[in-house]
Design a protein around this motif. Sequence first.
Motif, mmCIF file in Angstrom:
data_model
loop_
_atom_site.group_PDB
_atom_site.id
_atom_site.type_symbol
_atom_site.label_atom_id
_atom_site.label_comp_id
_atom_site.label_asym_id
_atom_site.label_seq_id
_atom_site.Cartn_x
_atom_site.Cartn_y
_atom_site.Cartn_z
ATOM 1 N N VAL A 125 17.974 18.953 -2.053
ATOM 2 C CA VAL A 125 18.765 19.176 -3.265
ATOM 3 C C VAL A 125 17.889 19.709 -4.394
ATOM 4 N N VAL A 169 27.535 22.972 -5.919
ATOM 5 C CA VAL A 169 28.325 21.750 -6.056
ATOM 6 C C VAL A 169 28.751 21.226 -4.692
ATOM 7 N N ALA A 170 29.195 22.123 -3.812
ATOM 8 C CA ALA A 170 29.611 21.705 -2.475
ATOM 9 C C ALA A 170 28.450 21.094 -1.697
ATOM 10 N N GLN A 225 25.103 13.903 -1.327
ATOM 11 C CA GLN A 225 24.864 12.927 -2.386
ATOM 12 C C GLN A 225 24.561 11.534 -1.851
ATOM 13 N N LYS A 226 25.200 11.128 -0.748
ATOM 14 C CA LYS A 226 24.924 9.800 -0.196
ATOM 15 C C LYS A 226 23.471 9.683 0.259
ATOM 16 N N TYR A 257 25.770 19.621 -2.929
ATOM 17 C CA TYR A 257 25.405 18.329 -3.499
ATOM 18 C C TYR A 257 26.414 17.259 -3.096
ATOM 19 N N LEU A 258 27.708 17.588 -3.079
ATOM 20 C CA LEU A 258 28.706 16.605 -2.678
ATOM 21 C C LEU A 258 28.509 16.164 -1.229
ATOM 22 N N LEU A 259 28.078 17.077 -0.379
ATOM 23 C CA LEU A 259 27.828 16.726 1.014
ATOM 24 C C LEU A 259 26.580 15.861 1.181
#
Length: 285
Positions: free
Chosen positions: A210, A265-266, A272-273, A268-270
């Motif tokens: 990231v 954004v996509a 983020q965990k 990072y959303l994938l």
Amino acid sequence: MTTITDPGSPPRRRIRPDQVGVYGLLTVAALIALFPLLWMLSGSLQTLDELLSQDSLLPASPQWGNYVTAWVEGELGMYLLNSVVYTGTAVLGILAVSSLAGYALARLDFAGKGIFQFVILAVMIIPAPAMFLAQYRLLIDLGLTNSRLGYILVLITSGIPMATLIMRSFFANQPRDLEEAAALDGASPLRIFLSVILPLARPGMAAVAVIQGLAAWNEYLMALVLFDDNDLMPVQRGLTSFISADTPQQQILLAATALSILPVVAFYLLAQKQVVKGISAGAIK
């Protein structure tokens, strides 16, 4: 009437009076941070006259054609594809080198280890623009100017120092029990690294991906210096083609900018965990 509560459900956490001010300040800070994004989205749906007049934040009649113009006439798709290729390849190269180097610094003892770590820190202190001349001269000598490979190599070498220190910190905080057990079973150091260490390092690698992915995606100065061919431009360099003194089209630029942040954004959303796990495990300090 008696309210029945589920004994297995966790108790509700009440906000204490002294926390109201803290949450209020955080809410205001979040709104301030989101306002430029909201302004960009609103401006991307306005006409040029409406945008310049700034009579209202909300568009009177949303101009969805601005996004079509940015994508088709502005060739934004080509710039986005270039950035995806550059960023994805650079992140893979950074992860491959930094994971090996970080593991060596965290687990192996070799001559010059302290000097090697000092050199990494020294390279990070040097401002990026100060390294452009040396990098550009090296690319000229290698015949890699105005080429995808030359730009990707610059992105990889620029991200390795920080990524190596992050991975070293992550590996150093991992227990040695699994490594010792695998060694007792006869596994080689390379086998231990690939089968035992890398699966445990996924949160740290996600954090590196990231951080370095954002850095590679937002890179502008080297692309400005290195590329002459418009077909090779990354998205940050390509966005400058949407504005000129003769044909001002700020609303198209805002629409292109809004589209350019969607892949980041996509991603990072994938991830983020894994990023949260990496931070909690000590990948970033």
